[in-house]
Write an enzyme that holds these catalytic residues in place. Structure first.
Site, PDB file in Angstrom:
ATOM      1  N   ASP A 120       0.830  -1.202   0.000  1.00  0.00           N
ATOM      2  CA  ASP A 120       0.000   0.000   0.000  1.00  0.00           C
ATOM      3  C   ASP A 120       0.864   1.251   0.000  1.00  0.00           C
ATOM      4  O   ASP A 120       2.042   1.223   0.351  1.00  0.00           O
ATOM      5  CB  ASP A 120      -0.902   0.010   1.227  1.00  0.00           C
ATOM      6  CG  ASP A 120      -0.100   0.175   2.498  1.00  0.00           C
ATOM      7  OD1 ASP A 120       0.890  -0.569   2.660  1.00  0.00           O
ATOM      8  OD2 ASP A 120      -0.429   1.053   3.312  1.00  0.00           O
ATOM      9  N   GLU A 121       0.269   2.333  -0.357  1.00  0.00           N
ATOM     10  CA  GLU A 121       0.866   3.664  -0.228  1.00  0.00           C
ATOM     11  C   GLU A 121       2.318   3.750  -0.691  1.00  0.00           C
ATOM     12  O   GLU A 121       3.155   4.395  -0.068  1.00  0.00           O
ATOM     13  CB  GLU A 121       0.738   4.140   1.223  1.00  0.00           C
ATOM     14  CG  GLU A 121      -0.708   4.297   1.644  1.00  0.00           C
ATOM     15  CD  GLU A 121      -0.870   4.550   3.124  1.00  0.00           C
ATOM     16  OE1 GLU A 121      -1.862   5.191   3.498  1.00  0.00           O
ATOM     17  OE2 GLU A 121      -0.015   4.108   3.915  1.00  0.00           O
ATOM     18  N   ALA A 122       2.592   3.095  -1.812  1.00  0.00           N
ATOM     19  CA  ALA A 122       3.945   3.139  -2.377  1.00  0.00           C
ATOM     20  C   ALA A 122       4.054   4.371  -3.273  1.00  0.00           C
ATOM     21  O   ALA A 122       4.344   4.281  -4.473  1.00  0.00           O
ATOM     22  CB  ALA A 122       4.231   1.855  -3.147  1.00  0.00           C
TER      23      ALA A 122
END
Length: 536
Positions: free
Chosen positions: A341-343
């Protein structure tokens, strides 16, 4: 997962029986007046709601002569010993565990040929002379024991001798779960939680038939598991936490201790190594994992999206292979969670390339990958699970991407942030937690249907639910309890009980009855005004 990291980031129907109608069921101990004998908890008035509860006959009373009679099997004996351990302090009774056959007492039976119960279902039959719990496998037997516990007075949970009587209403419960996956996640990266604190939470969640413990073991703020081939990950990367505290990490022996404790309570541990983002602790520990070869400082804040493994470097995949190999070797469960996530600091092209290389590594070591739902923006491997953490504000395009992956065979675990995230504040005055997904009171957390929640996702794509607890603002057991209770039992019920039992007005009454039990267990829970808690 958690868009909260933008700024400060923050179970066929249930037959309910009126208590008044059961007062005649209670067996009256000799020498006492009927008027002074409390009625037992009405059959089926537990969490999660059972598939079927048919009252009838006299109640069973646990007394000084009660034995726990088990099959001559390791599983049944272990579960019998567990039950005895729970009830001996409060009842003051010996509750000997024996494999001597008999028709009396508490009887735990494994019936491997009874396929109607499934792998996790059970049958509980209560009458004046005995309570019999039958299951096909150990998990079902354990869950039947949890149902038995909840039918006893709340004082049964105390660690000192109590007065009783210890009555279990007469009748038959037949029960099995709606979903296979019923999880709770604990973030031990932003704040580190000791083995004893994790065990305490395991005991609490197991009462509600939760069967997966997802441990978020790495993030920007801390690496929490020893990896022999990369020792600085834990020694240095695990040395701090949010706010700059000393942090900590689990040795391999401690991690195995958690797994054994969870396994005895029918919980499968799912370790997560979040990547390619949320990796500052790893990047700070080994300079070569950075594209520029320069290690950043350790991080103790709460912002996200700034870190990334160097996708184009070969050493990155040596690192991933070593970590997953060592983690898989000490994790008996089916899954390894790879985050994803949230890369925000990883290009889409690099993200897809990274996930395409990492998922086969998980399979190489005999495990199935789970990733946060952003994995559906890459190419989910066959059998992989995607964990959806979106919420009302999530874009239609992102929701459609996840639904399309589900249509193509990817199974989903649902953790909508504005329903299932245990770290969301209840209201503006909640002293702990975050509010980026909005305020999440108890009714909102409970009042949704996993089977219909994500538009376009086939109902049979839903593997289950999970309640994550992120720890930016949480570092003590009392914090875990305050944020998870009373919401976690509701998520557990959504995962276990048939959709036909879903009714907030009935649920809140059953939930209120849990309050005295939590008091007896010494828990610090949120006394929501939406729940009719009993007056003391």
């Amino acid at each position: 997962m958690r868009e909260h990291h933008r700024s400060t980031r923050l179970f066929g129907s249930l037959l309910l029986v009126a208590a008044a109608g059961l007062s005649s069921v209670a067996a009256v101990p000799s020498g006492q007046e009927a008027a002074t004998t409390p009625a037992p908890t009405p059959l089926g008035q537990v969490i999660p709601a059972p598939a079927s509860a048919v009252p009838g006959g006299s109640a069973y009373e646990i007394n000084s002569k009660t034995r726990i009679r088990v099959d001559d099997s390791r599983d049944a004996r272990q579960i019998g010993s567990y039950l005895a351990g729970v009830l001996r302090p409060s009842t003051g009774y010996a509750l000997n565990v024996t494999d001597d056959e008999g028709r009396d007492g508490i009887r735990l039976r494994l019936a491997s040929k009874d396929k109607s119960l499934g792998d996790e279902g059970y049958r509980l039959e209560s009458k004046s002379g005995s309570v019999t719990i039958t299951a096909r496998k150990a998990a079902g037997l354990f869950y039947g024991v949890q149902t038995l516990r909840q039918h006893l007075p709340a004082a049964a949970e105390k660690k000192t001798k109590q007065a009783g009587p210890w009555l279990i209403a007469g009748g038959t419960i037949e029960d099995k779960p709606r979903y296979e996956y019923r999880g709770a996640m604990l973030d031990v990266s932003r704040h580190f939680f000791s083995v004893d604190k994790v065990k305490r939470y395991i005991d609490q969640m197991s009462l509600y038939k939760v069967n997966k413990l997802h441990l978020h073991l790495s993030d920007d703020q801390g690496w929490r598991i020893a990896i022999d081939s990369w020792p600085k990950l834990a020694e240095y990367g695990g040395s701090t936490q949010v706010g700059g505290g000393k942090g900590g990490y689990y040795t391999k022996a401690q991690y195995k201790e958690i797994i054994a404790y969870a396994s005895a309570r029918q919980l499968e541990v799912i370790p997560e190594i979040d990547m390619p983002g949320h990796t500052n602790a790893a990047l700070a520990s080994y300079a070569e994992l950075n594209c520029n070869g320069v290690a950043p400082p350790l991080y103790t804040g709460t912002e996200v999206g700034f870190s990334s493994l160097c996708v184009k470097k070969d050493v990155t995949y040596d690192f991933v292979d070593d970590v997953i190999r060592e983690l898989a070797a000490m994790t008996p469960g089916k899954y390894i969670h790879i985050g994803g996530d949230e890369a925000h600091s990883t290009s889409h092209e690099d993200y897809v390339a990274f996930m395409n290389k990492v998922q086969p590594v998980v399979a190489k070591y005999g495990k199935t990958a789970i990733g946060w739902h952003q994995l559906t923006g890459a190419t989910p491997a066959k059998g992989a699970l995607a964990q959806y953490w979106g919420y009302d504000a999530t874009s239609a395009a992102e929701r459609e991407q996840v639904a399309n992956a589900a249509k193509n065979g990817t199974k989903l675990v649902l953790s909508p942030a504005d329903r299932a995230y245990m770290d969301m504040k209840y209201n503006k005055d909640t002293p702990l937690g975050l509010a980026w997904a909005g305020y999440v009171e108890v009714r909102r957390s409970y009042d949704w249907d996993p089977g219909t929640y994500l538009t376009g996702a086939p109902a049979d794509s839903i593997q289950g639910v999970e309640a994550p607890l992120w720890s930016e603002t949480i570092w003590e057991s009392r914090h875990i309890e305050y944020m998870a209770f009373p919401r976690l039992p509701g998520i557990a019920e959504l995962g276990w009980s048939p959709a036909s039992t879903h009714d907030w007005d009935k649920y809140k009454v059953r939930l209120a009855a849990q309050g005295p039990r939590w008091d007896a267990m010494g828990m610090d829970y949120y006394k929501s005004p939406q729940v009719p808690w009993p007056s003391k």
